[in-house]
Write a protein that holds these residues in place. Structure first.
Motif, mmCIF file in Angstrom:
data_model
loop_
_atom_site.group_PDB
_atom_site.id
_atom_site.type_symbol
_atom_site.label_atom_id
_atom_site.label_comp_id
_atom_site.label_asym_id
_atom_site.label_seq_id
_atom_site.Cartn_x
_atom_site.Cartn_y
_atom_site.Cartn_z
ATOM 1 N N MET A 57 52.348 35.729 7.132
ATOM 2 C CA MET A 57 52.590 36.147 5.742
ATOM 3 C C MET A 57 51.511 35.521 4.858
ATOM 4 O O MET A 57 51.237 34.335 4.970
ATOM 5 C CB MET A 57 53.973 35.692 5.281
ATOM 6 N N SER A 58 50.905 36.392 4.050
ATOM 7 C CA SER A 58 49.829 35.924 3.177
ATOM 8 C C SER A 58 50.416 35.195 1.993
ATOM 9 O O SER A 58 51.552 35.417 1.593
ATOM 10 C CB SER A 58 48.995 37.121 2.678
ATOM 11 N N LYS A 59 49.644 34.243 1.472
ATOM 12 C CA LYS A 59 50.090 33.464 0.334
ATOM 13 C C LYS A 59 50.178 34.342 -0.905
ATOM 14 O O LYS A 59 49.397 35.284 -1.082
ATOM 15 C CB LYS A 59 49.113 32.326 0.073
ATOM 16 N N LYS A 60 51.181 34.054 -1.756
ATOM 17 C CA LYS A 60 51.292 34.773 -3.017
ATOM 18 C C LYS A 60 50.118 34.433 -3.921
ATOM 19 O O LYS A 60 49.767 33.268 -4.051
ATOM 20 C CB LYS A 60 52.596 34.436 -3.721
ATOM 21 N N VAL A 61 49.544 35.484 -4.513
ATOM 22 C CA VAL A 61 48.430 35.298 -5.450
ATOM 23 C C VAL A 61 48.972 35.464 -6.849
ATOM 24 O O VAL A 61 49.628 36.450 -7.168
ATOM 25 C CB VAL A 61 47.276 36.302 -5.201
ATOM 26 N N LYS A 62 48.719 34.488 -7.676
ATOM 27 C CA LYS A 62 49.210 34.522 -9.044
ATOM 28 C C LYS A 62 48.076 34.952 -9.986
ATOM 29 O O LYS A 62 46.914 34.587 -9.771
ATOM 30 C CB LYS A 62 49.755 33.159 -9.453
ATOM 31 N N TYR A 63 48.454 35.754 -11.000
ATOM 32 C CA TYR A 63 47.477 36.264 -11.985
ATOM 33 C C TYR A 63 47.880 35.845 -13.379
ATOM 34 O O TYR A 63 49.050 35.542 -13.632
ATOM 35 C CB TYR A 63 47.420 37.805 -11.934
ATOM 36 N N TYR A 64 46.895 35.897 -14.233
ATOM 37 C CA TYR A 64 47.182 35.675 -15.657
ATOM 38 C C TYR A 64 46.403 36.727 -16.453
ATOM 39 O O TYR A 64 45.397 37.268 -15.988
ATOM 40 C CB TYR A 64 46.777 34.265 -16.090
ATOM 41 N N TYR A 65 46.874 37.061 -17.639
ATOM 42 C CA TYR A 65 46.255 38.122 -18.475
ATOM 43 C C TYR A 65 45.264 37.474 -19.412
ATOM 44 O O TYR A 65 45.608 36.616 -20.212
ATOM 45 C CB TYR A 65 47.338 38.855 -19.274
ATOM 46 N N ASP A 66 44.022 37.916 -19.299
ATOM 47 C CA ASP A 66 42.931 37.415 -20.139
ATOM 48 C C ASP A 66 42.821 38.329 -21.346
ATOM 49 O O ASP A 66 42.478 39.532 -21.226
ATOM 50 C CB ASP A 66 41.610 37.413 -19.346
ATOM 51 N N THR A 67 43.137 37.777 -22.524
ATOM 52 C CA THR A 67 43.147 38.592 -23.754
ATOM 53 C C THR A 67 41.758 38.988 -24.219
ATOM 54 O O THR A 67 41.578 39.952 -24.987
ATOM 55 C CB THR A 67 43.851 37.832 -24.886
ATOM 56 N N GLU A 68 40.778 38.238 -23.780
ATOM 57 C CA GLU A 68 39.420 38.567 -24.210
ATOM 58 C C GLU A 68 38.895 39.777 -23.439
ATOM 59 O O GLU A 68 38.271 40.688 -24.009
ATOM 60 C CB GLU A 68 38.507 37.365 -23.993
ATOM 61 N N SER A 69 39.116 39.747 -22.132
ATOM 62 C CA SER A 69 38.605 40.867 -21.324
ATOM 63 C C SER A 69 39.621 41.967 -21.146
ATOM 64 O O SER A 69 39.360 42.999 -20.559
ATOM 65 C CB SER A 69 38.147 40.349 -19.944
ATOM 66 N N LEU A 70 40.827 41.697 -21.648
ATOM 67 C CA LEU A 70 41.923 42.653 -21.525
ATOM 68 C C LEU A 70 42.103 43.084 -20.077
ATOM 69 O O LEU A 70 42.316 44.260 -19.762
ATOM 70 C CB LEU A 70 41.688 43.878 -22.425
ATOM 71 N N ALA A 71 42.075 42.037 -19.181
ATOM 72 C CA ALA A 71 42.247 42.326 -17.749
ATOM 73 C C ALA A 71 42.997 41.153 -17.097
ATOM 74 O O ALA A 71 43.034 40.048 -17.607
ATOM 75 C CB ALA A 71 40.890 42.543 -17.079
ATOM 76 N N TYR A 72 43.678 41.420 -15.932
ATOM 77 C CA TYR A 72 44.358 40.389 -15.151
ATOM 78 C C TYR A 72 43.360 39.677 -14.247
ATOM 79 O O TYR A 72 42.553 40.318 -13.580
ATOM 80 C CB TYR A 72 45.475 41.001 -14.298
ATOM 81 N N LYS A 73 43.461 38.298 -14.242
ATOM 82 C CA LYS A 73 42.578 37.523 -13.394
ATOM 83 C C LYS A 73 43.421 36.585 -12.506
ATOM 84 O O LYS A 73 44.513 36.150 -12.873
ATOM 85 C CB LYS A 73 41.618 36.700 -14.242
ATOM 86 N N LYS A 74 42.837 36.300 -11.335
ATOM 87 C CA LYS A 74 43.534 35.406 -10.390
ATOM 88 C C LYS A 74 43.558 33.958 -10.935
ATOM 89 O O LYS A 74 42.585 33.496 -11.517
ATOM 90 C CB LYS A 74 42.841 35.407 -9.028
#
Length: 326
Positions: free
Chosen positions: A1-18
């Motif tokens: 089982m692969s590890k869970k990858v957590k993301y956060y929302y970058d308001t500057e780039s308006l995109a989700y990043k790891k």
């Protein structure tokens, strides 16, 4: 089982990043886990050590030593009880036999059994698992030691009394001053008799032993010659022996002396010879015994040289109110 990858929302780039965890935090979590594990393990170890279900070899050795100590204390208690019984028997004999014989006051029971008051002598033995046993035994030993010290001192006193008694028995005038086989007769005893010169009835303070001139006269007890001369009126050549304990013996009308004043003599020593000097009607020995300055009946002091039958015979003669020879 692969590890869970957590993301956060970058308001500057308006995109989700790891979310990438920091390397230092990861190390901290690891260290925290290890420390927590170690503490938990140590806590479990301490708990196990303090439970009866887990014993180390050292614990087992200590337990055996404690049981062995308890056994030894138990044996010691029995021995002290036995010693206490023996000592009680000695104390009883001391009070009811020895001291009565030597006319000495018994040691009071409260003095023999006195405890140790004041400061707590056993404070340093308190606070242990077996303190009660140790303190009880120590108290027994201390009390026994004190009783032994008192009894030892008492026996030292008894020895002194015995030595004094031995000296007393040696000093008391206890034999006839003239031997039975040397006697012509026993002329007169202690009490009222007729004076040979005045024919008046008066008190005779001694006993007269009739014997040939030159018959040996013996010291009737140990002592020191107090007088050996003819300066006392009526006694002629006289020897007085001081025996101590209040006793004196007089030997009068001697033909000659064999001792001098100040000389120490033993019972049975020849001190002089029968004669008829002084106020005397015929050769004989006038013998007196004094106690604390008073003349007493000498017949009570011949137990050391004559038998019961001889004592009865001489007593009958001495009690006859015949004429004295001085």
């Amino acid at each position: 089982m692969s590890k869970k990858v957590k993301y956060y929302y970058d308001t500057e780039s308006l995109a989700y990043k790891k979310i990438r965890p920091k390397k230092g935090r990861k190390f901290g979590y690891t260290l925290l886990f290890l420390v927590s594990s170690a503490l938990f393990g140590f806590l479990c170890f301490v708990i196990l050590l303090n439970t009866p279900y887990f014993e180390t070899p050292k614990d087992r050795l200590q337990a055996r030593e404690i049981e062995n100590m308890k056994l030894r204390y138990s044996i010691l208690n029995k021995k002290t009880e036995q010693l206490d019984e023996v000592l009680a028997s000695i104390e009883e004999r001391d009070n009811n036999i020895y001291r009565i014989y030597f006319n000495s006051s018994p040691i009071p029971e409260e003095q023999r059994k006195a405890g140790f008051g004041g400061v707590n002598r056993y404070k340093d033995l308190e606070g242990y698992n077996n303190s009660e046993l140790i303190i009880s035994t120590t108290k027994q030993v201390d009390v026994l030691s004190k009783q032994l010290a008192i009894q030892s001192k008492s026996l030292d006193e008894i020895i002194k009394l015995a030595k004094g008694k031995e000296k007393l028995l040696a000093a008391i005038p206890a034999i006839q001053p003239v031997k039975n086989e040397d006697l012509t007769r026993m002329a007169s005893g202690f009490g009222y008799r007729n004076d040979p010169f005045t024919k008046i009835r008066k008190f005779h303070f001694g006993m007269d032993f009739t014997a040939r001139t030159g018959t040996p006269v013996y010291a009737t007890g140990d002592g020191v010659v107090q007088k050996s001369d003819n300066t006392m009126s009526g006694y002629g050549n006289l020897i007085i022996i001081s025996h101590g304990f209040g006793y004196q013996s007089y030997y009068a009308h001697l033909s000659k002396y064999k001792v001098r004043a100040g000389q120490r003599v033993k019972r049975g020593d020849v001190i002089g010879f029968v004669g008829s000097t002084g106020r005397s009607e015929a050769p004989h020995l006038h013998y007196e015994v004094h106690k604390d300055g008073d003349a007493i009946n000498p017949i009570n002091f011949y137990y050391g040289s004559i038998s019961a039958e001889e004592y009865i015979a001489i007593s009958k003669i001495a009690n006859q109110e015949n004429q004295a020879l001085d």
